[in-house]
Design an enzyme around this catalytic site. Structure first.
Site, PDB file in Angstrom:
ATOM      1  N   GLU A 181       0.884  -1.167   0.000  1.00  0.00           N
ATOM      2  CA  GLU A 181       0.000   0.000   0.000  1.00  0.00           C
ATOM      3  C   GLU A 181       0.919   1.212   0.000  1.00  0.00           C
ATOM      4  OE1 GLU A 181      -1.605   2.724  -0.219  1.00  0.00           O
ATOM      5  OE2 GLU A 181      -2.142   2.945   1.881  1.00  0.00           O
ATOM      6  N   GLU A 190       4.250  10.544  -1.968  1.00  0.00           N
ATOM      7  CA  GLU A 190       5.195  10.109  -0.944  1.00  0.00           C
ATOM      8  C   GLU A 190       6.465   9.475  -1.499  1.00  0.00           C
ATOM      9  OE1 GLU A 190       2.933   7.666   1.669  1.00  0.00           O
ATOM     10  OE2 GLU A 190       1.666   9.312   2.338  1.00  0.00           O
TER      11      GLU A 190
END
Length: 362
Positions: A181, A190
């Protein structure tokens, strides 16, 4: 399908105009706190860069509160649970790696689905909690929690007795399924995808291995969200009013004129309130023109260069929108899918993540 969206009050937020005229070879976005070679610090940065990266990013993921916030996202949880537990025949007797395991829930599901061995890799101290989760759920004999950067992981040689002695020194290309994930805001926020790609290239079986999710797609469209836009404008106006009062008070009370900083303060506040993207939950009818696909990634083949974002010259980096508004019947009701005339409040970016197989069995 798991999804995530973010909205922006400015089209400039998606494109760096300084890059428009640069050669394409220099247009790739750089990571914040990048190493000297432009890579993420956890891969080849110096110790200072790695420490900064850890402080800025990884530390928050070591908190149970942060993990809980992700685990209560039931749309995301249901997608992963269905992909794993709904395909137990695919996981049965397989070697699985969970990159960025966090609390370890995906690793637990993989073990419950019948995996022979699961490696749950976690960079932060959340790894110690993941070990407790494995023990509590009676899968510690199947799941091995490994704390560290996935780029540095060496798999236990004893788990691969069929390898040659030389291969067992550093087992590679021996994982059947990689689950993760890894997605951030607007998919790539990110920058974890770099680590996932390196794990894939090192550990995944090249011809039969599966990546889950397998495909991701980024969308971009103009939206109508006047309430959000007006709040941003109001906040900007308020903070500039407070600045003017501050300048006047500082001058009259302390005899120091701070007005020379007004232009710089205005730029800071405008960037924060008016030109910065932010997370927003939007209803489908907020979109006022057909969305365009700005990037699609096949997780089995995508490269680190593709993972860095959307550069001018990339496929999907140039687009236009035709905001047509609703066609109305004589009675005034919309007769097409576009129920809002406008105005354009900003632009939204979101993504989908799909779980597919190289065969029709998954």
């Amino acid at each position: 399908t798991s999804s995530n969206n973010s909205s922006s009050n400015s089209k400039e937020n998606m494109m760096d105009e300084d890059n428009n005229e640069k050669p394409l070879t220099t247009a790739l976005p750089q990571f914040i706190n990048a190493s000297e070679t432009g890579e993420i610090p956890s891969f080849n940065g110096d110790e200072k860069a790695k420490a900064t990266d850890f402080a800025n990013y990884f530390c928050s993921y070591a908190q149970l509160y942060h993990q809980k916030q992700m685990l209560v996202d039931h749309n995301r949880m249901a997608a992963y649970h269905s992909a794993i537990m709904g395909n137990a025949n695919v996981f049965k007797d397989k070697v699985v790696m969970d990159v960025g395991t966090g609390s370890g829930i995906l690793a637990v599901w993989a073990a419950q689905a019948g995996a022979r061995r699961v490696y749950a890799v976690e960079y932060t101290d959340m790894a110690k909690y993941a070990k407790k989760i494995m023990e509590k759920n009676n899968v510690a004999d199947i799941v091995t929690v490994i704390q560290g950067a996935v780029e540095d992981v060496v798999l236990p040689a004893e788990d691969f007795p069929d390898l040659t002695e030389a291969e067992r020194a550093d087992p590679t290309e021996c994982v059947d399924i990689i689950i993760s994930e890894w997605m951030g805001y607007f998919l790539l926020r990110e920058s974890m995808l770099d680590s996932l790609i390196r794990a894939r290239d090192k550990f995944l079986k090249p011809s039969t291995g599966l990546m889950l999710p397998s495909h991701t797609t980024m969308f971009f469209a103009p939206v109508h969200d006047e309430e959000e836009r007006k709040v941003s404008v109001s906040e900007y106006t308020r903070t500039m009013g407070e600045w003017n009062e501050f300048v006047e008070t500082t001058s009259s009370t302390y005899g120091v004129d701070m007005s020379v900083l007004g232009e710089d303060f205005d730029r800071e506040q405008k960037e924060y309130y008016l030109l910065s993207s932010r997370w927003s939950e939007l209803m489908p009818d907020a979109i006022i023109a057909p969305a365009t696909i700005v990037k699609s990634l096949d997780m089995a083949t995508c490269t680190i260069a593709q993972a860095r974002g959307i550069a001018m010259g990339d496929e999907g980096s140039r687009f236009e929108f035709n905001v047509i508004g609703p066609d109305r019947s004589p009675g005034g009701a919309p007769v097409n899918n576009w129920s809002i005339d406008g105005p354009i409040s900003g632009f939204a970016g979101w993504f989908t993540a799909d779980f597919k197989s190289r065969t029709d069995e998954f």
